[in-house]
Design a protein around this motif. Structure first.
Motif, PDB file in Angstrom:
ATOM      1  N   GLY A 291       0.812  -1.206   0.000  1.00 53.67           N
ATOM      2  CA  GLY A 291       0.000   0.000   0.000  1.00 53.67           C
ATOM      3  C   GLY A 291       0.852   1.265   0.000  1.00 53.67           C
ATOM      4  O   GLY A 291       0.570   2.218  -0.730  1.00 53.67           O
ATOM      5  N   GLN A 292       1.903   1.271   0.824  1.00 55.22           N
ATOM      6  CA  GLN A 292       2.783   2.444   0.872  1.00 55.22           C
ATOM      7  C   GLN A 292       3.470   2.661  -0.469  1.00 55.22           C
ATOM      8  O   GLN A 292       3.555   3.783  -0.955  1.00 55.22           O
ATOM      9  N   GLN A 293       3.953   1.591  -1.066  1.00 53.32           N
ATOM     10  CA  GLN A 293       4.615   1.706  -2.362  1.00 53.32           C
ATOM     11  C   GLN A 293       3.651   2.255  -3.410  1.00 53.32           C
ATOM     12  O   GLN A 293       4.003   3.160  -4.172  1.00 53.32           O
ATOM     13  N   PHE A 294       2.460   1.699  -3.459  1.00 52.88           N
ATOM     14  CA  PHE A 294       1.481   2.147  -4.445  1.00 52.88           C
ATOM     15  C   PHE A 294       1.147   3.618  -4.253  1.00 52.88           C
ATOM     16  O   PHE A 294       1.124   4.399  -5.212  1.00 52.88           O
ATOM     17  N   ALA A 295       0.903   4.028  -3.011  1.00 53.80           N
ATOM     18  CA  ALA A 295       0.582   5.427  -2.728  1.00 53.80           C
ATOM     19  C   ALA A 295       1.730   6.346  -3.144  1.00 53.80           C
ATOM     20  O   ALA A 295       1.511   7.421  -3.720  1.00 53.80           O
ATOM     21  N   ASP A 296       2.960   5.925  -2.860  1.00 54.08           N
ATOM     22  CA  ASP A 296       4.127   6.727  -3.241  1.00 54.08           C
ATOM     23  C   ASP A 296       4.267   6.823  -4.758  1.00 54.08           C
ATOM     24  O   ASP A 296       4.550   7.895  -5.303  1.00 54.08           O
ATOM     25  N   ILE A 297       4.086   5.705  -5.437  1.00 52.58           N
ATOM     26  CA  ILE A 297       4.214   5.682  -6.896  1.00 52.58           C
ATOM     27  C   ILE A 297       3.229   6.655  -7.525  1.00 52.58           C
ATOM     28  O   ILE A 297       3.583   7.476  -8.376  1.00 52.58           O
ATOM     29  N   VAL A 298       1.984   6.558  -7.094  1.00 54.85           N
ATOM     30  CA  VAL A 298       0.950   7.411  -7.687  1.00 54.85           C
ATOM     31  C   VAL A 298       1.191   8.875  -7.339  1.00 54.85           C
ATOM     32  O   VAL A 298       1.038   9.762  -8.191  1.00 54.85           O
ATOM     33  N   ALA A 299       1.590   9.148  -6.094  1.00 53.98           N
ATOM     34  CA  ALA A 299       1.845  10.535  -5.691  1.00 53.98           C
ATOM     35  C   ALA A 299       2.969  11.157  -6.514  1.00 53.98           C
ATOM     36  O   ALA A 299       2.863  12.297  -6.987  1.00 53.98           O
ATOM     37  N   LYS A 300       4.040  10.416  -6.716  1.00 49.81           N
ATOM     38  CA  LYS A 300       5.164  10.917  -7.504  1.00 49.81           C
ATOM     39  C   LYS A 300       4.770  11.063  -8.968  1.00 49.81           C
ATOM     40  O   LYS A 300       5.133  12.035  -9.640  1.00 49.81           O
ATOM     41  N   SER A 301       4.026  10.092  -9.458  1.00 46.74           N
ATOM     42  CA  SER A 301       3.557  10.124 -10.827  1.00 46.74           C
ATOM     43  C   SER A 301       2.675  11.347 -11.070  1.00 46.74           C
ATOM     44  O   SER A 301       2.838  12.068 -12.051  1.00 46.74           O
ATOM     45  N   ASP A 302       1.729  11.571 -10.151  1.00 44.78           N
ATOM     46  CA  ASP A 302       0.844  12.732 -10.291  1.00 44.78           C
ATOM     47  C   ASP A 302       1.647  14.034 -10.274  1.00 44.78           C
ATOM     48  O   ASP A 302       1.407  14.929 -11.090  1.00 44.78           O
ATOM     49  N   ALA A 303       2.601  14.135  -9.350  1.00 41.04           N
ATOM     50  CA  ALA A 303       3.415  15.350  -9.262  1.00 41.04           C
ATOM     51  C   ALA A 303       4.201  15.570 -10.554  1.00 41.04           C
ATOM     52  O   ALA A 303       4.294  16.696 -11.070  1.00 41.04           O
ATOM     53  N   PHE A 304       4.760  14.481 -11.100  1.00 37.62           N
ATOM     54  CA  PHE A 304       5.513  14.579 -12.351  1.00 37.62           C
ATOM     55  C   PHE A 304       4.596  14.975 -13.502  1.00 37.62           C
ATOM     56  O   PHE A 304       4.939  15.826 -14.329  1.00 37.62           O
ATOM     57  N   GLU A 305       3.431  14.348 -13.576  1.00 40.86           N
ATOM     58  CA  GLU A 305       2.491  14.639 -14.659  1.00 40.86           C
ATOM     59  C   GLU A 305       2.043  16.093 -14.631  1.00 40.86           C
ATOM     60  O   GLU A 305       1.951  16.741 -15.675  1.00 40.86           O
ATOM     61  N   ILE A 306       1.747  16.604 -13.452  1.00 44.17           N
ATOM     62  CA  ILE A 306       1.311  17.995 -13.327  1.00 44.17           C
ATOM     63  C   ILE A 306       2.438  18.940 -13.735  1.00 44.17           C
ATOM     64  O   ILE A 306       2.231  19.892 -14.491  1.00 44.17           O
ATOM     65  N   ALA A 307       3.650  18.674 -13.266  1.00 46.85           N
ATOM     66  CA  ALA A 307       4.791  19.542 -13.602  1.00 46.85           C
ATOM     67  C   ALA A 307       5.085  19.511 -15.101  1.00 46.85           C
ATOM     68  O   ALA A 307       5.338  20.560 -15.717  1.00 46.85           O
ATOM     69  N   SER A 308       5.059  18.321 -15.717  1.00 45.78           N
ATOM     70  CA  SER A 308       5.347  18.248 -17.155  1.00 45.78           C
ATOM     71  C   SER A 308       4.221  18.877 -17.968  1.00 45.78           C
ATOM     72  O   SER A 308       4.468  19.501 -19.005  1.00 45.78           O
ATOM     73  N   ALA A 309       2.980  18.758 -17.494  1.00 46.80           N
ATOM     74  CA  ALA A 309       1.860  19.379 -18.193  1.00 46.80           C
ATOM     75  C   ALA A 309       1.946  20.905 -18.122  1.00 46.80           C
ATOM     76  O   ALA A 309       1.597  21.600 -19.084  1.00 46.80           O
ATOM     77  N   ARG A 310       2.425  21.415 -17.002  1.00 44.98           N
ATOM     78  CA  ARG A 310       2.612  22.874 -16.902  1.00 44.98           C
ATOM     79  C   ARG A 310       3.677  23.346 -17.888  1.00 44.98           C
ATOM     80  O   ARG A 310       3.554  24.420 -18.485  1.00 44.98           O
ATOM     81  N   LEU A 311       4.717  22.541 -18.046  1.00 43.47           N
ATOM     82  CA  LEU A 311       5.722  22.868 -19.063  1.00 43.47           C
ATOM     83  C   LEU A 311       5.090  22.882 -20.450  1.00 43.47           C
ATOM     84  O   LEU A 311       5.385  23.750 -21.269  1.00 43.47           O
ATOM     85  N   ALA A 312       4.230  21.915 -20.710  1.00 43.92           N
ATOM     86  CA  ALA A 312       3.588  21.816 -22.020  1.00 43.92           C
ATOM     87  C   ALA A 312       2.751  23.056 -22.320  1.00 43.92           C
ATOM     88  O   ALA A 312       2.672  23.496 -23.471  1.00 43.92           O
ATOM     89  N   GLN A 313       2.150  23.619 -21.307  1.00 47.34           N
ATOM     90  CA  GLN A 313       1.318  24.794 -21.541  1.00 47.34           C
ATOM     91  C   GLN A 313       2.127  25.996 -22.011  1.00 47.34           C
ATOM     92  O   GLN A 313       1.594  26.876 -22.680  1.00 47.34           O
TER      93      GLN A 313
END
Length: 199
Positions: A60-82
């Motif tokens: 559970g901890q691993q999954f939560a960490d993976i998704v949290a990091k993934s979401d943070a990366f996706e948001i940051a890269s999407a802001r770059l895309a804008q």
């Protein structure tokens, strides 16, 4: 072209979880009869180096960490895309990613808090994710569009495999439910990305 963004970052189940914040990357691929996860803990190596294959579901901890990091990366890269993208379709997709991954973050936080004992997701980007963002940030226009979309295709394919795996076999009921809610959204993103990559 920079390395494709690695959206998923869990720790080897056979070894101690170094939380992907310390630069562990996971590649999850679904085949007809197996699901394989690959992990590396070598901070200096590319994601494909020194990988240990593990056929297991994240904790559970691993999954939560993976998704949290993934979401943070996706948001940051999407802001770059804008700011750096050329194509209106890429900018539109990036706006959808910010909304979707902000929602995903909220779902995972709520599900993690409901776990017993409660889980605190770690959203800190891995060194590899930060490096990828730095490289992506150097690109503009059509070069950015190509690199961003190629990376998004790979990342969302991995994400879809992971959330489906956890929804099916995860150990924390609240996170399993969240994974099941997130999976169709990620599937929609995969469909959008296939259309974008054909242009």
């Amino acid at each position: 072209m920079p390395r494709l963004p690695t959206m998923l970052a869990p720790l080897a189940l056979a070894a101690a979880l170094a939380a992907c914040g310390s630069r562990s990357d996971i590649a999850v691929t679904n085949t007809t009869d197996t699901t394989t996860t690959a992990t590396t803990n070598d901070a200096a190596a590319p994601p494909t180096d020194n990988m240990t294959m593990v056929a297991a579901t994240p904790t559970g901890q691993q999954f939560a960490d993976i998704v949290a990091k993934s979401d943070a990366f996706e948001i940051a890269s999407a802001r770059l895309a804008q700011t750096n993208a050329d194509a209106a379709a890429v900018k539109s997709f990036a706006a959808k990613m910010i909304a979707a991954h902000t929602d995903s973050t909220a779902k995972i936080k709520k599900a993690a808090a409901a776990a017993s004992p409660a889980i605190t997701p770690d959203p800190a980007l891995t060194a590899d994710q930060q490096s990828q963002l730095d490289e992506l940030g150097k690109l503009k226009g059509a070069d950015f569009d190509r690199a961003y979309i190629a990376g998004q295709v790979a990342a969302h394919d991995q994400a879809l495999a992971l959330v489906r795996l956890y929804a099916d076999k995860g150990e924390v009921p609240s996170l399993k439910a969240a994974a099941a809610e997130i999976a169709p959204v990620v599937q929609d993103h995969v469909v959008m990305l296939r259309a974008l990559s054909m242009k």
